[in-house]
Write an enzyme that holds these catalytic residues in place. Structure first.
Site, short mmCIF file in Angstrom:
data_model
loop_
_atom_site.label_atom_id
_atom_site.label_comp_id
_atom_site.label_asym_id
_atom_site.label_seq_id
_atom_site.Cartn_x
_atom_site.Cartn_y
_atom_site.Cartn_z
N HIS A 207 -4.23 1.50 -0.71
CA HIS A 207 -5.20 0.55 -1.26
C HIS A 207 -6.62 1.09 -1.23
O HIS A 207 -7.49 0.60 -1.96
CB HIS A 207 -5.09 -0.82 -0.55
CG HIS A 207 -5.68 -0.88 0.82
ND1 HIS A 207 -4.92 -0.86 1.96
CD2 HIS A 207 -6.97 -0.98 1.25
CE1 HIS A 207 -5.69 -0.96 3.02
NE2 HIS A 207 -6.96 -1.03 2.62
N ASP B 238 1.81 1.50 1.38
CA ASP B 238 0.35 1.57 1.51
C ASP B 238 -0.10 2.87 2.17
O ASP B 238 -0.95 2.88 3.06
CB ASP B 238 -0.17 0.37 2.30
CG ASP B 238 -1.66 0.12 2.07
OD1 ASP B 238 -2.25 0.81 1.21
OD2 ASP B 238 -2.22 -0.76 2.74
N SER C 185 -9.76 0.90 7.10
CA SER C 185 -8.46 1.18 6.49
C SER C 185 -8.23 2.67 6.34
O SER C 185 -9.08 3.40 5.84
CB SER C 185 -8.38 0.51 5.12
OG SER C 185 -8.37 -0.89 5.23
#
Length: 492
Positions: free
Chosen positions: A82, A113, A191
């Site tokens: 992402h 992901d 992230s």
């Protein structure tokens, strides 16, 4: 005499202390070096991405974002899918240095992901060492999360503990896999950063809790990272094997009795076997799966993960690659059997990440194509389908108001089943029929029989004017323009 003795004692103490510090320097250096390595091996990722939508597919806005990543073996950088989804341009920067290095996305799994990046200038790796991937941590182990959250430019570190290991949905894909819950603070920008235990990566930061709970985050465990790296080892990403059936838990004693399970038997009931799959050849509805790869399945659908922890039995399917064989123990009509299930089909997905919209505008109607998704169907339902070969769905996402489409200006999104009374299987087939028709009207029908009529002559004459009025620079996607060239060649 006491003064002389005290002086000698102090001198001896200082000399011994100095000697101890000198002898300790290598050890201290060893303790400091891993932190230096860590800081050189964790990177900030700058991404310029594009944002597109099916309502106005000719528009593509760009926006900037950032995330984290870390260096692994073979001069690769791991991060979240992402972080780089729909990317146009990617740059990498090390903590404490202003220079940015251009990177490219080498492989990506939107399901898990996870993405792998390669830096074009490999001198970037001169001062760094790959981080080692560790094992699944224990509950209550201390964990350190590293990354570049918003609010600053330097590397940030937060401390927490491992609080849960469970099977849950990943936000980016909506699909469920093994994940680790931690209580360390995770914020936007974290992230893709590593979560470290005892100097090794225990997982990669994925998402924070969507609930109101404070300091609850989730990381992708190394078992899933290793599974991804094994998948791409041959130079391509194959995704996950499809589990071509639907199951239900057997917590009801009455259901267990109905399917003739003994007191010491447990498992999950197959409620549907998907048509046109390998599973259809070896499994049947009402079979009970009792073991997966030799591991016993409990009546709640879980199986052993560690000596004290359980996980959804599908986790052991997730660890397989497409092309593997899954070993299942089943009970059929009260009799135990062993089944070898070929995993020859990848799971279907409907992701639109990293893809250009496929569209065409005609008569003010905006037609957008998406890949058709079949889902799991029984043999009976599949055999009754009239569109077995359908690959693409085509929808009208909006109507650009003009004199040629009066009466349809407020038309909601319309799924097109037929064009001029005929079904189509692909977007290309739909477009060719739209172009080739010589009828005065193009008639569209949805699955309920609702009709839309387009005056072909009026649509052709107003086409350029509609594009100018709505400031549309492209009336079709690149793929459709390619079909135009093919049609032109055929007509010559």
């Amino acid at each position: 005499m006491p003064i002389l003795f005290n002086t000698l004692r102090r001198t001896s103490f200082y000399w011994l202390t100095s000697l101890f510090l000198l002898l300790s320097l290598p050890a201290l250096a060893d303790e400091i070096a891993p932190q230096d390595t860590l800081e050189n091996s964790i990177v900030k990722i700058y991404v310029t991405s594009k944002s597109q939508n099916s309502y106005s597919p000719w528009n593509a806005d760009s926006f900037a974002s950032s995330g984290s990543g870390f260096i692994i073996a073979d001069n690769r950088i791991l991060t979240n899918a992402h972080v780089v989804a729909d990317h146009i341009f990617v740059e990498i920067q090390r903590d404490g240095t202003p220079k940015r290095y251009q990177a490219k996305v080498e492989f990506v799994s939107h399901e898990m992901d996870i993405a792998v990046l390669k830096v074009k200038d490999e001198t970037f790796f001169a001062k760094s060492k790959p981080l080692a991937l560790g094992e699944l941590p224990d509950i209550h182990q201390e964990i350190m999360v590293h990354g570049f959250p918003i609010g600053g430019d330097t590397l940030s570190t937060t401390r927490g503990i491992v609080s849960r290991i469970e099977y849950m949905p990943y936000v980016h894909s909506g699909l469920s896999y093994q994940s680790i819950q931690i209580d360390a603070a995770i914020n936007p920008g974290n992230s893709g950063g590593p979560a470290i235990i005892n100097g090794k990566v225990a997982g990669m930061v994925m998402q924070k809790s969507g609930e109101s709970a404070e300091n609850i985050g989730y990381i992708i465990p190394t078992v899933m990272i290793n599974r991804f790296l094994a998948d791409i080892a041959d130079g391509k990403y194959d995704s996950f094997p499809a589990f071509s059936m639907e199951t239900q838990n057997l917590l009801s004693p009455s259901l267990k009795q109905k399917y003739q399970l003994k007191e010491d038997q447990s498992g999950v009931l197959i409620s549907k076997v998907c048509a046109n799959t390998a599973a259809e050849k070896v499994l049947k509805e009402n079979d009970v799966i009792t073991h997966i790869d030799g591991k016993k399945i409990d009546d709640d659908g879980t199986t052993a993960l560690t000596a004290r922890k359980t996980i959804n039995f599908r986790h052991y399917l997730d660890l397989h690659q497409v092309g593997d064989t899954l070993n299942l123990d089943i009970v059929r009509d009260g009799k135990p059997q062993q089944i070898k299930l070929p995993l020859d089909k990848a799971v279907e997905n409907t992701y639109t990440y990293d893809k250009e919209p496929r569209y065409v505008i005609y008569g003010g109607f905006v037609f957008v194509a998406t890949e058709a998704y079949d889902g799991c169907q029984t043999r009976e339902d599949y055999d009754e389908r009239k569109d077995k070969e359908k690959k693409d769905d085509v929808s009208v996402t909006q109507v650009l108001a003009a004199s040629g489409n009066l009466g349809f200006h407020d038309l909601p999104s319309l799924s097109v089943e037929k064009i001029n009374g005929e079904r189509f299987n692909t977007f290309e087939e739909f477009y060719q029929r739209l172009r080739a028709t010589t009828d005065p009207f193009v008639i569209l029908e949805d699955y309920a029989g609702y009709e839309v009529a387009i005056d072909r002559q009026l649509a052709d004459s107003e086409h350029t004017e509609i594009l100018e009025q709505y400031s549309i620079h492209k009336d079709r996607s690149k793929e459709v323009s390619g079909w135009d060239q093919t049609l032109a060649q055929r007509s010559q």
